[in-house]
Motif scaffolding. Sequence first.
Motif, PDB file in Angstrom:
ATOM      1  N   TYR A 165      42.374 -11.056  79.584  1.00 14.67           N
ATOM      2  CA  TYR A 165      43.074 -10.619  80.791  1.00 14.67           C
ATOM      3  C   TYR A 165      42.848  -9.125  81.017  1.00 14.67           C
ATOM      4  O   TYR A 165      43.039  -8.315  80.112  1.00 14.67           O
ATOM      5  CB  TYR A 165      44.570 -10.885  80.673  1.00 14.67           C
ATOM      6  CG  TYR A 165      44.935 -12.338  80.519  1.00 14.67           C
ATOM      7  CD1 TYR A 165      44.706 -13.241  81.547  1.00 14.67           C
ATOM      8  CD2 TYR A 165      45.534 -12.795  79.346  1.00 14.67           C
ATOM      9  CE1 TYR A 165      45.051 -14.572  81.409  1.00 14.67           C
ATOM     10  CE2 TYR A 165      45.889 -14.127  79.200  1.00 14.67           C
ATOM     11  CZ  TYR A 165      45.640 -15.018  80.234  1.00 14.67           C
ATOM     12  OH  TYR A 165      45.975 -16.337  80.093  1.00 14.67           O
ATOM     13  N   LYS A 166      42.466  -8.766  82.241  1.00 14.30           N
ATOM     14  CA  LYS A 166      42.243  -7.364  82.583  1.00 14.30           C
ATOM     15  C   LYS A 166      43.423  -6.749  83.343  1.00 14.30           C
ATOM     16  O   LYS A 166      43.648  -5.547  83.277  1.00 14.30           O
ATOM     17  CB  LYS A 166      40.982  -7.231  83.447  1.00 14.30           C
ATOM     18  CG  LYS A 166      39.699  -7.671  82.751  1.00 14.30           C
ATOM     19  CD  LYS A 166      39.364  -6.771  81.570  1.00 14.30           C
ATOM     20  CE  LYS A 166      38.010  -7.127  80.980  1.00 14.30           C
ATOM     21  NZ  LYS A 166      37.698  -6.299  79.785  1.00 14.30           N
ATOM     22  N   PHE A 167      44.160  -7.572  84.095  1.00 14.51           N
ATOM     23  CA  PHE A 167      45.277  -7.050  84.886  1.00 14.51           C
ATOM     24  C   PHE A 167      46.278  -8.159  85.152  1.00 14.51           C
ATOM     25  O   PHE A 167      46.009  -9.344  84.917  1.00 14.51           O
ATOM     26  CB  PHE A 167      44.781  -6.479  86.223  1.00 14.51           C
ATOM     27  CG  PHE A 167      44.314  -7.531  87.200  1.00 14.51           C
ATOM     28  CD1 PHE A 167      45.200  -8.107  88.117  1.00 14.51           C
ATOM     29  CD2 PHE A 167      42.995  -7.959  87.208  1.00 14.51           C
ATOM     30  CE1 PHE A 167      44.772  -9.075  89.014  1.00 14.51           C
ATOM     31  CE2 PHE A 167      42.562  -8.927  88.105  1.00 14.51           C
ATOM     32  CZ  PHE A 167      43.450  -9.492  89.010  1.00 14.51           C
ATOM     33  N   GLY A 180      58.360 -12.322  89.153  1.00 15.80           N
ATOM     34  CA  GLY A 180      57.255 -12.997  88.501  1.00 15.80           C
ATOM     35  C   GLY A 180      56.095 -12.068  88.198  1.00 15.80           C
ATOM     36  O   GLY A 180      55.902 -11.042  88.861  1.00 15.80           O
ATOM     37  N   ALA A 181      55.314 -12.436  87.188  1.00 15.37           N
ATOM     38  CA  ALA A 181      54.086 -11.726  86.844  1.00 15.37           C
ATOM     39  C   ALA A 181      52.959 -12.748  86.805  1.00 15.37           C
ATOM     40  O   ALA A 181      53.147 -13.876  86.322  1.00 15.37           O
ATOM     41  CB  ALA A 181      54.220 -11.017  85.507  1.00 15.37           C
ATOM     42  N   TYR A 182      51.789 -12.358  87.324  1.00 19.76           N
ATOM     43  CA  TYR A 182      50.696 -13.314  87.498  1.00 19.76           C
ATOM     44  C   TYR A 182      49.393 -12.748  86.949  1.00 19.76           C
ATOM     45  O   TYR A 182      49.051 -11.589  87.190  1.00 19.76           O
ATOM     46  CB  TYR A 182      50.510 -13.627  88.988  1.00 19.76           C
ATOM     47  CG  TYR A 182      51.778 -14.040  89.699  1.00 19.76           C
ATOM     48  CD1 TYR A 182      52.138 -15.381  89.796  1.00 19.76           C
ATOM     49  CD2 TYR A 182      52.617 -13.077  90.266  1.00 19.76           C
ATOM     50  CE1 TYR A 182      53.305 -15.761  90.442  1.00 19.76           C
ATOM     51  CE2 TYR A 182      53.788 -13.448  90.916  1.00 19.76           C
ATOM     52  CZ  TYR A 182      54.127 -14.791  91.002  1.00 19.76           C
ATOM     53  OH  TYR A 182      55.289 -15.164  91.633  1.00 19.76           O
ATOM     54  N   CYS A 183      48.664 -13.592  86.210  1.00 24.29           N
ATOM     55  CA  CYS A 183      47.322 -13.244  85.780  1.00 24.29           C
ATOM     56  C   CYS A 183      46.604 -14.536  85.399  1.00 24.29           C
ATOM     57  O   CYS A 183      47.238 -15.593  85.238  1.00 24.29           O
ATOM     58  CB  CYS A 183      47.344 -12.274  84.582  1.00 24.29           C
ATOM     59  SG  CYS A 183      48.177 -12.898  83.124  1.00 24.29           S
ATOM     60  N   ASN A 184      45.296 -14.495  85.319  1.00 24.62           N
ATOM     61  CA  ASN A 184      44.552 -15.639  84.812  1.00 24.62           C
ATOM     62  C   ASN A 184      43.273 -15.164  84.124  1.00 24.62           C
ATOM     63  O   ASN A 184      42.866 -14.003  84.265  1.00 24.62           O
ATOM     64  CB  ASN A 184      44.255 -16.686  85.897  1.00 24.62           C
ATOM     65  CG  ASN A 184      43.335 -16.180  86.981  1.00 24.62           C
ATOM     66  OD1 ASN A 184      42.468 -15.340  86.745  1.00 24.62           O
ATOM     67  ND2 ASN A 184      43.515 -16.678  88.196  1.00 24.62           N
ATOM     68  N   ALA A 185      42.670 -16.067  83.382  1.00 25.93           N
ATOM     69  CA  ALA A 185      41.514 -15.689  82.569  1.00 25.93           C
ATOM     70  C   ALA A 185      40.307 -15.324  83.420  1.00 25.93           C
ATOM     71  O   ALA A 185      39.403 -14.625  82.950  1.00 25.93           O
ATOM     72  CB  ALA A 185      41.165 -16.823  81.609  1.00 25.93           C
ATOM     73  N   GLU A 219      36.351  -2.487  88.017  1.00 24.39           N
ATOM     74  CA  GLU A 219      37.408  -2.064  88.933  1.00 24.39           C
ATOM     75  C   GLU A 219      38.196  -3.263  89.425  1.00 24.39           C
ATOM     76  O   GLU A 219      37.698  -4.394  89.451  1.00 24.39           O
ATOM     77  CB  GLU A 219      36.822  -1.325  90.140  1.00 24.39           C
ATOM     78  CG  GLU A 219      36.107  -0.031  89.809  1.00 24.39           C
ATOM     79  CD  GLU A 219      35.547   0.652  91.036  1.00 24.39           C
ATOM     80  OE1 GLU A 219      35.511   1.902  91.050  1.00 24.39           O
ATOM     81  OE2 GLU A 219      35.160  -0.051  91.989  1.00 24.39           O
ATOM     82  N   VAL A 220      39.445  -3.007  89.826  1.00 22.82           N
ATOM     83  CA  VAL A 220      40.267  -4.029  90.462  1.00 22.82           C
ATOM     84  C   VAL A 220      40.257  -3.772  91.960  1.00 22.82           C
ATOM     85  O   VAL A 220      40.569  -2.660  92.411  1.00 22.82           O
ATOM     86  CB  VAL A 220      41.708  -4.008  89.922  1.00 22.82           C
ATOM     87  CG1 VAL A 220      42.556  -5.059  90.645  1.00 22.82           C
ATOM     88  CG2 VAL A 220      41.714  -4.276  88.422  1.00 22.82           C
TER      89      VAL A 220
END
Length: 260
Positions: A165-167, A180-185, A219-220
């Motif tokens: 996970y980067k962000f 809520g917090a959200y991220c994915n691979a 970068e994001v």
Amino acid sequence: MSSSRLCNNCKAVVPEEHFYCGRCGASFGSEGREQANETLFFGAMQAPGRAKLILISGEGLEGLSYHLNSTEHVAGRETGVILFPDDEYLDDEHATFFYRANELYLRDEESLNGTFIRIDEPRTLSDGDEFMVGQQRLRLEMLNLQSEYITADDTHSYTSPNENYKFRLVHLLEGRKPAGAYCNADNSLTIGREGTDVLFADDRHVSREHAKVEYKDGEVVLTDLDSKNGTFAIIDGDEALEHGDYVFMGSELVRIEINV
């Protein structure tokens, strides 16, 4: 809701709490009556400004225009010439519109809630940057996941599998409380009202597929997906403005019009 009146000199709309007409400079007393010692321009070309703000929605009068005829114009709740006294989400001195080399810029004055601009192109985000889709506010948090901690007796802590996970995106509620917090691979998140990674099904200001945040080339990047109401990114430093830009500050949405 603020009230307004028409300037007797040029017929521009003047908010009641303003003592000068933003178009021609005519002055008004504290009781709201036009005074005899009005200040007039010799002609329109004398005014150094060539832009104006149009109020789209907020706590002021929709459709009201603010002519930017001076070098700089402070917007806020109590201080400046662009005033929204009923907007509790604005700082007393919130942001400044100003000219530099005959170009219009916007600067946030370290306000509590920030100042946002609608993005037309993909925009790079930094750690802690906030943005808005519809009525929802989100914050980017970069992740630097360390290798698993091992105790002195070689016991491994039990956690979820460590993905790359980067962000993550954090949904902010009133008072900036995280929800809520959200991220994915895949390090790519779509935001919208239907069938997306981050869902806001009850916000009708959010489009079906509204925006996308993805990590690429170190970068994001935030991208608007042709949403109806646009995606707004917080500004940091001096932001150059163009004709047709939209700015969100407090509860006020304004459109920039520049005469060329």
